[in-house]
Design an enzyme around this catalytic site. Structure first.
Site, PDB file in Angstrom:
ATOM      1  N   ARG A 158       0.840  -1.206   0.000  1.00 18.41           N
ATOM      2  CA  ARG A 158       0.000   0.000   0.000  1.00 18.41           C
ATOM      3  C   ARG A 158       0.870   1.249   0.000  1.00 18.41           C
ATOM      4  O   ARG A 158       2.007   1.232   0.457  1.00 18.41           O
ATOM      5  CB  ARG A 158      -0.881   0.032   1.259  1.00 18.41           C
ATOM      6  N   GLU A 200     -14.168   9.938  -6.857  1.00 14.29           N
ATOM      7  CA  GLU A 200     -13.546   8.873  -6.081  1.00 14.29           C
ATOM      8  C   GLU A 200     -14.579   8.080  -5.282  1.00 14.29           C
ATOM      9  O   GLU A 200     -14.220   7.257  -4.435  1.00 14.29           O
ATOM     10  CB  GLU A 200     -12.476   9.452  -5.148  1.00 14.29           C
ATOM     11  N   ALA A 206      -8.407  11.440   6.328  1.00 17.44           N
ATOM     12  CA  ALA A 206      -7.261  10.607   5.949  1.00 17.44           C
ATOM     13  C   ALA A 206      -7.126  10.532   4.435  1.00 17.44           C
ATOM     14  O   ALA A 206      -8.086  10.747   3.693  1.00 17.44           O
ATOM     15  CB  ALA A 206      -7.408   9.197   6.525  1.00 17.44           C
ATOM     16  N   GLU A 254     -12.374  16.365   2.336  1.00 19.26           N
ATOM     17  CA  GLU A 254     -13.281  15.509   3.091  1.00 19.26           C
ATOM     18  C   GLU A 254     -14.138  16.254   4.097  1.00 19.26           C
ATOM     19  O   GLU A 254     -15.211  15.755   4.478  1.00 19.26           O
ATOM     20  CB  GLU A 254     -12.484  14.418   3.814  1.00 19.26           C
ATOM     21  N   SER A 288      -0.383  -2.607  10.521  1.00 18.96           N
ATOM     22  CA  SER A 288      -0.479  -4.067  10.433  1.00 18.96           C
ATOM     23  C   SER A 288       0.757  -4.639   9.754  1.00 18.96           C
ATOM     24  O   SER A 288       0.686  -5.178   8.653  1.00 18.96           O
ATOM     25  CB  SER A 288      -1.750  -4.463   9.665  1.00 18.96           C
TER      26      SER A 288
END
Length: 205
Positions: A52, A158, A92, A112, A129
């Site tokens: 990612r 998006e 984010a 956002e 993670s």
């Protein structure tokens, strides 16, 4: 306390790496072995790695009103595991262009939540993670004026449909305690603010 493990460049022997899937994200399969704490190399192991972009999360905070701004949106990963897949979160975004984390924080706050961040306070950088993903998260507190904040925002191209909530700080802590705010970045940021709120308000008001 035992002597800390200090691996050198030879500590991991990457024998093969192949891409199993390539979309917006990527999945690689790695064949490797690594050094053991007691010395020598361990057995050959296979690991899948979710590749990612690094991410930026920011908690907008109004120090004058002692309020935070949270966003609510649909999250596919919560389907079937939570009462609802619409989660309360921080602002984010991913670092998928040639941008600094601070630039992403300010851009995502506008996209956002329609918020201008006047200052950024770095909280920490962490792996959410690392057992299966190489993503690293840059976590910030962002100073804002929450007056007039609200409504629905996000980029239609998006697929974003984001509702903005202005929440008194103590109420946000209650949401976390009640399990209604249950993602790592939000919990880390709120706990950090709970510990450092007096200093932050002293410098930002």
């Amino acid at each position: 306390m035992t002597e800390p493990f200090k691996p050198g460049p030879e500590a991991v022997d990457l024998m093969a790496r192949e891409t199993c899937f390539q979309g917006f994200y990527r999945l690689d399969r790695l064949t490797l072995r690594h050094r053991l704490f007691e010395g020598g190399m361990g057995p050959v192991i296979n690991r899948e790695l979710f590749v990612r972009h690094d991410a930026v999360c920011v908690l907008p905070y109004d120090p004058q009103q002692d309020r935070v701004v949270l966003i609510e949106q649909f999250r596919v990963g919560a389907m079937g595991k939570s009462e609802t897949p619409w989660l309360l979160e921080l602002v984010a975004g991913l670092i998928d262009k040639d941008e600094e984390p601070e630039e992403v924080a300010r851009r995502e706050a506008l996209e956002e939540a329609d918020l201008q961040l006047t200052s950024l306070w770095p909280i920490t950088t962490y792996y959410p993670s690392p057992g299966g993903s190489n993503e690293r998260v840059h976590l910030f507190l962002g100073r804002c004026d929450s007056s007039g904040a609200g409504g629905v925002h996000g980029l239609a191209e998006e697929g974003e449909d984001i509702r903005v909530h202005v929440v008194p700080f103590e109420d946000a802590l209650a949401l976390m305690r009640d399990g209604r705010l249950d993602n790592a970045a939000s919990m880390l940021a709120l706990q950090w603010l709970a510990l450092n709120r007096t200093e932050v308000r002293g410098l930002w008001t």
